[in-house]
Design a protein around this motif. Structure first.
Motif, PDB file in Angstrom:
ATOM      1  N   ASP A  65      10.749  29.058  20.827  1.00 37.76           N
ATOM      2  CA  ASP A  65      11.937  28.214  20.863  1.00 37.76           C
ATOM      3  C   ASP A  65      12.806  28.568  19.655  1.00 37.76           C
ATOM      4  OD1 ASP A  65      13.817  26.341  21.396  1.00 37.76           O
ATOM      5  OD2 ASP A  65      12.619  24.611  20.737  1.00 37.76           O
ATOM      6  N   CYS A  66      13.910  29.253  19.900  1.00 35.26           N
ATOM      7  CA  CYS A  66      14.753  29.716  18.793  1.00 35.26           C
ATOM      8  C   CYS A  66      16.218  29.603  19.187  1.00 35.26           C
ATOM      9  CB  CYS A  66      14.408  31.163  18.420  1.00 35.26           C
ATOM     10  SG  CYS A  66      14.566  32.329  19.788  1.00 35.26           S
ATOM     11  N   ASP A  67      17.088  29.748  18.186  1.00 38.69           N
ATOM     12  CA  ASP A  67      18.522  29.635  18.456  1.00 38.69           C
ATOM     13  C   ASP A  67      19.041  30.935  19.080  1.00 38.69           C
ATOM     14  OD1 ASP A  67      18.591  31.451  16.361  1.00 38.69           O
ATOM     15  OD2 ASP A  67      19.169  29.953  14.874  1.00 38.69           O
ATOM     16  N   ASP A  68      20.303  30.906  19.448  1.00 36.97           N
ATOM     17  CA  ASP A  68      20.889  32.044  20.150  1.00 36.97           C
ATOM     18  C   ASP A  68      20.943  33.294  19.267  1.00 36.97           C
ATOM     19  OD1 ASP A  68      21.242  30.462  22.334  1.00 36.97           O
ATOM     20  OD2 ASP A  68      23.353  29.996  21.905  1.00 36.97           O
ATOM     21  N   GLU A  69      21.213  33.120  17.997  1.00 36.78           N
ATOM     22  CA  GLU A  69      21.306  34.274  17.099  1.00 36.78           C
ATOM     23  C   GLU A  69      19.954  34.977  16.975  1.00 36.78           C
ATOM     24  OE1 GLU A  69      22.657  35.360  12.495  1.00 36.78           O
ATOM     25  OE2 GLU A  69      22.878  33.306  13.285  1.00 36.78           O
ATOM     26  N   THR A  75      18.783  38.778  18.299  1.00 45.36           N
ATOM     27  CA  THR A  75      18.125  39.755  17.438  1.00 45.36           C
ATOM     28  C   THR A  75      16.840  40.265  18.082  1.00 45.36           C
ATOM     29  OG1 THR A  75      19.023  38.677  15.458  1.00 45.36           O
ATOM     30  CG2 THR A  75      17.156  40.163  15.145  1.00 45.36           C
ATOM     31  N   ILE A  76      16.077  39.350  18.661  1.00 47.20           N
ATOM     32  CA  ILE A  76      14.834  39.738  19.343  1.00 47.20           C
ATOM     33  C   ILE A  76      15.150  40.582  20.571  1.00 47.20           C
ATOM     34  CG2 ILE A  76      12.816  38.863  20.567  1.00 47.20           C
ATOM     35  CD1 ILE A  76      12.882  36.430  18.710  1.00 47.20           C
TER      36      ILE A  76
END
Length: 259
Positions: free
Chosen positions: A67-71, A75-76
């Motif tokens: 669960d991470c933000d759009d930025e 990057t991933i």
């Protein structure tokens, strides 16, 4: 990419490889088998080449659940594309990978040779370096044995390391029947039907070198082995050169006396 991001998270992680292969600009890539991706031995050393390696690998294998933000996700995603390309370079030299690329080659998915005398022979992608971010991908023609730039700017930006410097040669080693006959046809420049070439200049250079050698042998009183007629021509040229030298010396002396 926008259409892909707009889908749900489950779709995002379920069809990553399908999306990557079908994206515009990725037509040169083939789909890597899941068995190859899950074998850690095939990925040896790549963890130091890719940022967020484990997350990128999870995304490729459709098990990404962070669960991470759009930025961070972007990057991933970038790391996943890079990782896929590096794995792709290893995969396409395997038996299964060669077979997949062969099918694309037969269908001319990589384009056709722009050289007229090659008669639209299919091309193969290749790299000029195995080091990432060094050289862009090129296209190789087995008939004229030359390389070309991709026509599309999307393909011109692909890293050549994603195909490597050996793939196209290994393909023809494994499938020698596919090696085409080398093109014997060459364009001959003509002016009003007459050939234009550098043969005359080459003959003049050879004659000059031969005359120079004969003069050196004669000065050393060594039999040159040339025919009498050729020696007479050489002697005449020597006399002309001596006259030219005398004329130059006379002009130089007149110039000095005038001063």
């Amino acid at each position: 990419m926008d259409d892909f991001v707009s889908e749900s998270d489950s779709d995002y992680t379920s069809y990553w490889r399908d999306w990557f292969i079908s994206s515009r600009g990725n037509e040169y890539f083939c789909e890597i088998d899941e068995e190859y991706l899950t074998d850690r031995f095939n990925l040896t050393g790549l963890n130091v080449e890719v940022q967020y390696y484990q997350y990128a690998l999870d995304l490729i294998n459709d098990v990404f659940d962070l669960d991470c933000d759009d930025e961070m996700r972007e990057t991933i995603e970038k790391s996943a594309r890079h990782l896929y390309g590096l794995i792709h370079a290893r995969y396409i030299v395997t038996t299964r990978g060669l077979a997949k690329m062969l099918e694309k080659y037969k269908k001319a998915d990589f384009g056709k040779c722009p050289r007229v005398q090659c008669n639209s022979h299919p091309l193969l992608p290749m790299g000029l370096s195995d080091v990432p971010n060094n050289k862009a991908a090129k296209l190789y023609c087995a008939r004229c044995e030359d390389i070309y730039n991709p026509k599309s700017s999307r393909h011109a930006g692909i890293d050549g390391a994603y195909f490597g410097t050996s793939f196209h040669n290994i393909l023809f080693q494994v499938y020698p029947a596919l090696v085409p006959a080398k093109s014997a046809e060459r364009y001959v420049p003509r002016c009003y039907g007459f050939k234009v070439h550098a043969a005359a200049a080459l003959v003049r250079w050879q004659n000059g070198k031969r005359d120079e050698m004969k003069r050196r042998l004669r000065k050393m009183e060594i039999d040159s082995g040339f025919r009498d007629g050729e020696d007479e021509e050489c002697e005449e040229s020597d006399e002309d050169e001596e006259l030219d030298e005398e004329r130059k010396d006379l002009e130089a002396s007149e110039t000095r006396s005038a001063h």
